[in-house]
Design a protein around this motif. Sequence first.
Motif, PDB file in Angstrom:
ATOM      1  N   LEU A 146       7.042  -4.706  75.810  1.00 44.69           N
ATOM      2  CA  LEU A 146       5.709  -5.299  75.928  1.00 44.69           C
ATOM      3  C   LEU A 146       5.123  -5.207  77.334  1.00 44.69           C
ATOM      4  CD1 LEU A 146       3.292  -6.730  74.769  1.00 44.69           C
ATOM      5  CD2 LEU A 146       4.561  -8.892  74.858  1.00 44.69           C
ATOM      6  N   PRO A 147       5.863  -5.488  78.421  1.00 44.38           N
ATOM      7  CA  PRO A 147       5.261  -5.316  79.743  1.00 44.38           C
ATOM      8  C   PRO A 147       4.785  -3.886  80.003  1.00 44.38           C
ATOM      9  CG  PRO A 147       7.214  -6.672  79.920  1.00 44.38           C
ATOM     10  CD  PRO A 147       7.190  -6.148  78.517  1.00 44.38           C
ATOM     11  N   VAL A 148       5.492  -2.891  79.457  1.00 44.31           N
ATOM     12  CA  VAL A 148       5.066  -1.496  79.607  1.00 44.31           C
ATOM     13  C   VAL A 148       3.777  -1.256  78.828  1.00 44.31           C
ATOM     14  CG1 VAL A 148       5.711   0.909  79.157  1.00 44.31           C
ATOM     15  CG2 VAL A 148       7.437  -0.712  79.953  1.00 44.31           C
ATOM     16  N   VAL A 149       3.716  -1.755  77.597  1.00 44.29           N
ATOM     17  CA  VAL A 149       2.521  -1.582  76.765  1.00 44.29           C
ATOM     18  C   VAL A 149       1.316  -2.262  77.422  1.00 44.29           C
ATOM     19  CG1 VAL A 149       1.530  -2.050  74.486  1.00 44.29           C
ATOM     20  CG2 VAL A 149       3.939  -1.433  74.690  1.00 44.29           C
ATOM     21  N   LEU A 150       1.533  -3.410  78.031  1.00 43.19           N
ATOM     22  CA  LEU A 150       0.442  -4.118  78.704  1.00 43.19           C
ATOM     23  C   LEU A 150      -0.042  -3.361  79.935  1.00 43.19           C
ATOM     24  CD1 LEU A 150       1.839  -7.746  78.435  1.00 43.19           C
ATOM     25  CD2 LEU A 150      -0.259  -6.907  77.371  1.00 43.19           C
ATOM     26  N   GLU A 151       0.877  -2.789  80.687  1.00 45.81           N
ATOM     27  CA  GLU A 151       0.469  -2.025  81.869  1.00 45.81           C
ATOM     28  C   GLU A 151      -0.328  -0.794  81.465  1.00 45.81           C
ATOM     29  OE1 GLU A 151      -0.048  -0.981  85.841  1.00 45.81           O
ATOM     30  OE2 GLU A 151       0.511  -2.877  84.879  1.00 45.81           O
ATOM     31  N   PHE A 152       0.078  -0.134  80.380  1.00 47.25           N
ATOM     32  CA  PHE A 152      -0.686   1.010  79.885  1.00 47.25           C
ATOM     33  C   PHE A 152      -2.086   0.576  79.455  1.00 47.25           C
ATOM     34  CE2 PHE A 152      -2.021   3.676  76.247  1.00 47.25           C
ATOM     35  CZ  PHE A 152      -2.194   4.872  76.924  1.00 47.25           C
ATOM     36  N   GLU A 162      -5.559  -0.143  74.689  1.00 46.83           N
ATOM     37  CA  GLU A 162      -5.179  -1.344  73.960  1.00 46.83           C
ATOM     38  C   GLU A 162      -4.827  -1.061  72.502  1.00 46.83           C
ATOM     39  OE1 GLU A 162      -7.973  -4.516  74.481  1.00 46.83           O
ATOM     40  OE2 GLU A 162      -8.116  -4.199  76.649  1.00 46.83           O
ATOM     41  N   ALA A 163      -4.934   0.192  72.081  1.00 43.04           N
ATOM     42  CA  ALA A 163      -4.612   0.529  70.692  1.00 43.04           C
ATOM     43  C   ALA A 163      -3.187   0.134  70.303  1.00 43.04           C
ATOM     44  CB  ALA A 163      -4.852   2.021  70.445  1.00 43.04           C
ATOM     45  N   PRO A 164      -2.165   0.381  71.148  1.00 40.00           N
ATOM     46  CA  PRO A 164      -0.817  -0.056  70.757  1.00 40.00           C
ATOM     47  C   PRO A 164      -0.702  -1.570  70.580  1.00 40.00           C
ATOM     48  CG  PRO A 164      -0.674   1.601  72.486  1.00 40.00           C
ATOM     49  CD  PRO A 164      -2.117   1.211  72.376  1.00 40.00           C
ATOM     50  N   LEU A 165      -1.432  -2.344  71.373  1.00 44.14           N
ATOM     51  CA  LEU A 165      -1.405  -3.792  71.201  1.00 44.14           C
ATOM     52  C   LEU A 165      -2.001  -4.185  69.851  1.00 44.14           C
ATOM     53  CD1 LEU A 165      -2.556  -4.935  74.763  1.00 44.14           C
ATOM     54  CD2 LEU A 165      -0.266  -5.192  73.785  1.00 44.14           C
ATOM     55  N   ARG A 166      -3.097  -3.546  69.481  1.00 45.84           N
ATOM     56  CA  ARG A 166      -3.696  -3.855  68.180  1.00 45.84           C
ATOM     57  C   ARG A 166      -2.785  -3.414  67.037  1.00 45.84           C
ATOM     58  NH1 ARG A 166      -8.205  -1.957  71.144  1.00 45.84           N
ATOM     59  NH2 ARG A 166      -8.059   0.099  70.163  1.00 45.84           N
ATOM     60  N   GLN A 167      -2.123  -2.278  67.208  1.00 50.53           N
ATOM     61  CA  GLN A 167      -1.222  -1.776  66.170  1.00 50.53           C
ATOM     62  C   GLN A 167      -0.061  -2.739  65.932  1.00 50.53           C
ATOM     63  OE1 GLN A 167       0.780   1.851  67.201  1.00 50.53           O
ATOM     64  NE2 GLN A 167       1.628   2.161  65.151  1.00 50.53           N
ATOM     65  N   HIS A 168       0.411  -3.369  66.998  1.00 51.01           N
ATOM     66  CA  HIS A 168       1.570  -4.259  66.892  1.00 51.01           C
ATOM     67  C   HIS A 168       1.156  -5.735  66.920  1.00 51.01           C
ATOM     68  CE1 HIS A 168       4.509  -1.026  67.119  1.00 51.01           C
ATOM     69  NE2 HIS A 168       3.770  -0.487  68.061  1.00 51.01           N
ATOM     70  N   ARG A 169      -0.042  -6.005  66.419  1.00 46.37           N
ATOM     71  CA  ARG A 169      -0.565  -7.375  66.431  1.00 46.37           C
ATOM     72  C   ARG A 169       0.369  -8.332  65.701  1.00 46.37           C
ATOM     73  NH1 ARG A 169      -1.997 -11.745  67.010  1.00 46.37           N
ATOM     74  NH2 ARG A 169      -4.080 -12.627  67.320  1.00 46.37           N
ATOM     75  N   ARG A 170       0.955  -7.889  64.603  1.00 41.37           N
ATOM     76  CA  ARG A 170       1.813  -8.788  63.826  1.00 41.37           C
ATOM     77  C   ARG A 170       3.104  -9.096  64.572  1.00 41.37           C
ATOM     78  NH1 ARG A 170       0.799  -5.923  57.880  1.00 41.37           N
ATOM     79  NH2 ARG A 170      -1.441  -6.408  57.809  1.00 41.37           N
ATOM     80  N   GLY A 171       3.661  -8.097  65.244  1.00 45.62           N
ATOM     81  CA  GLY A 171       4.847  -8.354  66.045  1.00 45.62           C
ATOM     82  C   GLY A 171       4.561  -9.331  67.169  1.00 45.62           C
TER      83      GLY A 171
END
Length: 263
Positions: A146-152, A162-171
Amino acid sequence: MSPLPASIPAIVRTRVRAAVRRPAPRTPEEDEARTLLLRLCSLLLQYPDTELAAARPVLTATVDALPASPAATHLAAFTTWFAGQEQEALEQHYVATFDLRRRSSLYLTYYLHGDTRRRGMALLTLNQRYRAAGWDIDGGELPDHLPVVLEFAALAGPGRGEAPLRQHRRGLELIHRALADADSPYRHVLAALFTLLPPPTEADRAAVDRLVTEGPPNEEVGLAPYGDYGHGEFAPPGTFVPPAPAPPTRVPPAPTSRTEGPR
């Protein structure tokens, strides 16, 4: 003049509906504030090593200087706790929260794909997304941490970033629920992040309920091409992984005077 084609009103209606759904453009100042929030969430969710612990006064001052907002309130609640803990206590809480509890692990593809072959492909796709944007994580962490996804997201911007964050919204929702159930102060960091994302749908909530009761998919084989689960590639940093067993030693048979056929 000939009348307009009958299809024009439908096109207009479609475009009007799309415009209503599309969020209003943000100002450069709003984009800058959004990037700062993403970077703060990324930093605060990293392992509290000596360097991060030493930066607590700077992080606290940065959060205190944020404009008033629900996100700022959540981050202030976290940094108040974060600044008041001994480093050893912070390290122990982090490991107990994120490394020893699967429901609050920070590896996002686990919640979507579990221990299946699809997870390996998801990791590979995510890494390719980073490289296509000109960003290389240098193998220091898995691309779904998650810290890597947030930095991206902070680097690449609200669209593709922010697309990966939206994709993994349920997680993310499941992580937050687990943190809230454990009364962990890290729940405030997830709550701050949620102010930047669309709210969960009813389908999202139902899927999270299923994850709580059933867990992610389970198929502990074939996680190629990204890694082979069980040999350390998907283990959290610092987790002990037993080495692969050595091949058996073959002892040559003792010489014999008679010929033996196959058994």
